[in-house]
Scaffold this motif. Structure first.
Motif, PDB file in Angstrom:
ATOM      1  N   PRO A 120       0.649  -5.377 -11.542  1.00 55.18           N
ATOM      2  CA  PRO A 120       0.698  -4.732 -10.233  1.00 55.18           C
ATOM      3  C   PRO A 120       1.279  -5.697  -9.197  1.00 55.18           C
ATOM      4  O   PRO A 120       0.866  -6.863  -9.119  1.00 55.18           O
ATOM      5  N   HIS A 121       2.230  -5.225  -8.422  1.00 53.74           N
ATOM      6  CA  HIS A 121       2.867  -6.084  -7.430  1.00 53.74           C
ATOM      7  C   HIS A 121       3.536  -5.243  -6.356  1.00 53.74           C
ATOM      8  O   HIS A 121       3.627  -4.014  -6.472  1.00 53.74           O
ATOM      9  N   GLN A 122       3.999  -5.918  -5.319  1.00 47.58           N
ATOM     10  CA  GLN A 122       4.788  -5.313  -4.241  1.00 47.58           C
ATOM     11  C   GLN A 122       6.100  -6.078  -4.163  1.00 47.58           C
ATOM     12  O   GLN A 122       6.108  -7.301  -3.999  1.00 47.58           O
ATOM     13  N   VAL A 154       0.754   3.375  -6.610  1.00 49.43           N
ATOM     14  CA  VAL A 154      -0.458   3.635  -5.845  1.00 49.43           C
ATOM     15  C   VAL A 154      -0.037   4.360  -4.573  1.00 49.43           C
ATOM     16  O   VAL A 154       0.584   3.770  -3.678  1.00 49.43           O
ATOM     17  N   ARG A 155      -0.349   5.640  -4.526  1.00 50.06           N
ATOM     18  CA  ARG A 155       0.079   6.513  -3.436  1.00 50.06           C
ATOM     19  C   ARG A 155      -0.406   5.989  -2.079  1.00 50.06           C
ATOM     20  O   ARG A 155      -1.583   5.662  -1.904  1.00 50.06           O
ATOM     21  N   GLY A 156       0.516   5.882  -1.113  1.00 53.01           N
ATOM     22  CA  GLY A 156       0.181   5.480   0.244  1.00 53.01           C
ATOM     23  C   GLY A 156      -0.043   3.994   0.440  1.00 53.01           C
ATOM     24  O   GLY A 156      -0.354   3.563   1.562  1.00 53.01           O
ATOM     25  N   SER A 157       0.133   3.183  -0.593  1.00 55.87           N
ATOM     26  CA  SER A 157      -0.168   1.752  -0.482  1.00 55.87           C
ATOM     27  C   SER A 157       0.797   1.017   0.437  1.00 55.87           C
ATOM     28  O   SER A 157       0.490  -0.085   0.909  1.00 55.87           O
ATOM     29  N   THR A 183      -9.241  -1.781  -7.267  1.00 54.13           N
ATOM     30  CA  THR A 183     -10.261  -1.240  -6.378  1.00 54.13           C
ATOM     31  C   THR A 183     -10.412   0.266  -6.626  1.00 54.13           C
ATOM     32  O   THR A 183      -9.588   0.900  -7.285  1.00 54.13           O
ATOM     33  N   GLU A 184     -11.457   0.834  -6.070  1.00 56.73           N
ATOM     34  CA  GLU A 184     -11.650   2.279  -6.194  1.00 56.73           C
ATOM     35  C   GLU A 184     -10.491   3.038  -5.561  1.00 56.73           C
ATOM     36  O   GLU A 184     -10.073   4.076  -6.068  1.00 56.73           O
ATOM     37  N   ASP A 185      -9.966   2.511  -4.466  1.00 59.05           N
ATOM     38  CA  ASP A 185      -8.816   3.146  -3.822  1.00 59.05           C
ATOM     39  C   ASP A 185      -7.590   3.091  -4.731  1.00 59.05           C
ATOM     40  O   ASP A 185      -6.837   4.066  -4.834  1.00 59.05           O
ATOM     41  N   ASP A 186      -7.386   1.960  -5.392  1.00 62.87           N
ATOM     42  CA  ASP A 186      -6.278   1.846  -6.353  1.00 62.87           C
ATOM     43  C   ASP A 186      -6.404   2.907  -7.441  1.00 62.87           C
ATOM     44  O   ASP A 186      -5.436   3.600  -7.780  1.00 62.87           O
ATOM     45  N   LYS A 187      -7.596   3.024  -7.997  1.00 63.26           N
ATOM     46  CA  LYS A 187      -7.801   3.962  -9.103  1.00 63.26           C
ATOM     47  C   LYS A 187      -7.616   5.406  -8.656  1.00 63.26           C
ATOM     48  O   LYS A 187      -7.004   6.213  -9.361  1.00 63.26           O
ATOM     49  N   ALA A 188      -8.123   5.725  -7.471  1.00 62.65           N
ATOM     50  CA  ALA A 188      -8.068   7.108  -6.997  1.00 62.65           C
ATOM     51  C   ALA A 188      -6.650   7.552  -6.666  1.00 62.65           C
ATOM     52  O   ALA A 188      -6.329   8.747  -6.746  1.00 62.65           O
ATOM     53  N   ASN A 189      -5.782   6.595  -6.303  1.00 69.04           N
ATOM     54  CA  ASN A 189      -4.447   6.951  -5.821  1.00 69.04           C
ATOM     55  C   ASN A 189      -3.326   6.580  -6.787  1.00 69.04           C
ATOM     56  O   ASN A 189      -2.147   6.730  -6.437  1.00 69.04           O
ATOM     57  N   HIS A 204       9.183   2.143  -1.680  1.00 66.11           N
ATOM     58  CA  HIS A 204       9.203   1.213  -0.552  1.00 66.11           C
ATOM     59  C   HIS A 204       8.842  -0.183  -1.049  1.00 66.11           C
ATOM     60  O   HIS A 204       8.118  -0.342  -2.036  1.00 66.11           O
ATOM     61  N   SER A 205       9.326  -1.201  -0.325  1.00 66.15           N
ATOM     62  CA  SER A 205       9.093  -2.578  -0.764  1.00 66.15           C
ATOM     63  C   SER A 205       7.622  -2.982  -0.719  1.00 66.15           C
ATOM     64  O   SER A 205       7.240  -3.982  -1.339  1.00 66.15           O
ATOM     65  N   LYS A 206       6.775  -2.218  -0.020  1.00 70.01           N
ATOM     66  CA  LYS A 206       5.346  -2.533   0.024  1.00 70.01           C
ATOM     67  C   LYS A 206       4.513  -1.656  -0.908  1.00 70.01           C
ATOM     68  O   LYS A 206       3.296  -1.852  -1.003  1.00 70.01           O
ATOM     69  N   THR A 207       5.145  -0.719  -1.616  1.00 77.36           N
ATOM     70  CA  THR A 207       4.393   0.168  -2.493  1.00 77.36           C
ATOM     71  C   THR A 207       3.910  -0.585  -3.725  1.00 77.36           C
ATOM     72  O   THR A 207       4.705  -1.209  -4.442  1.00 77.36           O
ATOM     73  N   VAL A 208       2.621  -0.533  -3.975  1.00 74.75           N
ATOM     74  CA  VAL A 208       2.046  -1.182  -5.158  1.00 74.75           C
ATOM     75  C   VAL A 208       2.444  -0.380  -6.399  1.00 74.75           C
ATOM     76  O   VAL A 208       2.299   0.844  -6.440  1.00 74.75           O
ATOM     77  N   HIS A 209       2.952  -1.080  -7.417  1.00 78.96           N
ATOM     78  CA  HIS A 209       3.332  -0.409  -8.659  1.00 78.96           C
ATOM     79  C   HIS A 209       3.146  -1.343  -9.836  1.00 78.96           C
ATOM     80  O   HIS A 209       3.089  -2.564  -9.689  1.00 78.96           O
ATOM     81  N   TRP A 210       3.048  -0.749 -10.996  1.00 78.44           N
ATOM     82  CA  TRP A 210       2.831  -1.492 -12.226  1.00 78.44           C
ATOM     83  C   TRP A 210       3.242  -0.614 -13.411  1.00 78.44           C
ATOM     84  O   TRP A 210       3.534   0.568 -13.250  1.00 78.44           O
ATOM     85  N   ALA A 211       3.288  -1.216 -14.601  1.00 78.59           N
ATOM     86  CA  ALA A 211       3.622  -0.465 -15.814  1.00 78.59           C
ATOM     87  C   ALA A 211       2.887  -1.091 -16.992  1.00 78.59           C
ATOM     88  O   ALA A 211       2.654  -2.306 -17.024  1.00 78.59           O
ATOM     89  N   GLY A 212       2.530  -0.254 -17.956  1.00 78.23           N
ATOM     90  CA  GLY A 212       1.842  -0.735 -19.139  1.00 78.23           C
ATOM     91  C   GLY A 212       2.786  -1.396 -20.124  1.00 78.23           C
ATOM     92  O   GLY A 212       4.011  -1.406 -19.955  1.00 78.23           O
TER      93      GLY A 212
END
Length: 257
Positions: A120-122, A154-157, A183-189, A204-212
């Motif tokens: 997970p990163h931005q 992560v939606r809205g991050s 966090t719970e917010d990470d999991k929910a979104n 967006h450059s601040k959107t948190v994203h990751w991949a398995g």
């Protein structure tokens, strides 16, 4: 050959709210066949000319484990045009709401069975700029799903102030990862984005994203990445150069490049 004509106003609304968009697909099968043919040509003609700081392998010395490339536009006119003049740049400028400059055309792969997870990163954390006016587009070269490592957002991050705390990652090509992720917010979104070849994601450059990881024994997960900076983004060139120098020194010390 053709492509989907996206609803730009609707996509902009989605982007501002969620921090990402998905077009499934942007390019049709014929256009993707062309891009993949040109990519195969690029591998044969251009990779031997690239600096070792721009080409990374999952297993050093194993040409079949090609993992990541940077700055493909510097080595080939077809991919320079794909980055600088094609539809993806128009999408970037619409999402940013300002003119944009093309910065980097990247290649991301998770080789079958050995492709590691993306932490997970931005993206903006790596860019050393302010304001964080940048987007990354991500074009699937082949089908992507949970098995071979689809992207999760992560939606809205992107709306949170500043960046999440990052720390050194051991994943080649992603030197920093978020240290407080989960966090719970990470999991929910968190939203997963599987898709067929031709699927275009943009965030967006601040959107948190990751991949398995790629757990498929037979399928790779190949994609192109398109980085654009808005005209308002000002890069701290000294900080960026210092970071790149430290990173390259660390990679050489670890015998990764």
């Amino acid at each position: 050959m053709s492509q989907i004509q996206p609803n730009l106003a609707g996509l902009k609304q989605d982007f501002d709210r969620d921090g990402y968009i998905a077009i499934r697909p942007l390019f049709d099968a014929a256009r993707m066949a062309e891009i993949n043919r040109e990519f195969d040509r690029y591998i044969a003609e251009c990779v031997p000319k690239m600096a070792d700081t721009e080409v990374f392998y999952e297993a050093k010395g194993d040409k079949g484990s090609l993992k990541q490339m940077q700055n493909m536009q510097h080595y080939d006119a077809y991919f320079r045009d794909l980055l600088e003049t094609d539809t993806i740049r128009q999408l970037a400028e619409t999402m940013l709401g300002e003119p944009a400059r093309a910065v980097n055309l990247e290649y991301f792969n998770k080789p079958a069975g050995i492709g590691k997870p993306t932490p997970p990163h931005q993206d903006g954390y790596y860019f050393h700029f302010n304001p964080p006016a940048a987007v990354t587009g991500w074009l699937a070269l082949e089908p992507v799903d949970a098995e071979n490592g689809c992207i999760h957002y992560v939606r809205g991050s992107h709306l949170a102030p500043g960046y999440r705390p990052h720390g050194r990652s051991e994943i080649l090509g992603f030197s920093q990862g978020i240290t407080d992720f989960g966090t719970e917010d990470d999991k929910a979104n968190t939203v997963a984005f599987p898709g067929e070849a031709g699927t275009l994601l943009m965030h967006h450059s601040k959107t948190v994203h990751w991949a398995g990881a790629n757990t498929s024994p037979t399928r790779a997960r190949r994609a192109l990445g398109f980085v654009y900076f808005g005209q308002s983004a000002k890069v701290d060139e000294a900080a960026k150069a210092a970071y790149q120098a430290r990173l390259q020194a660390d990679l050489r010390a670890a015998d990764k490049i």
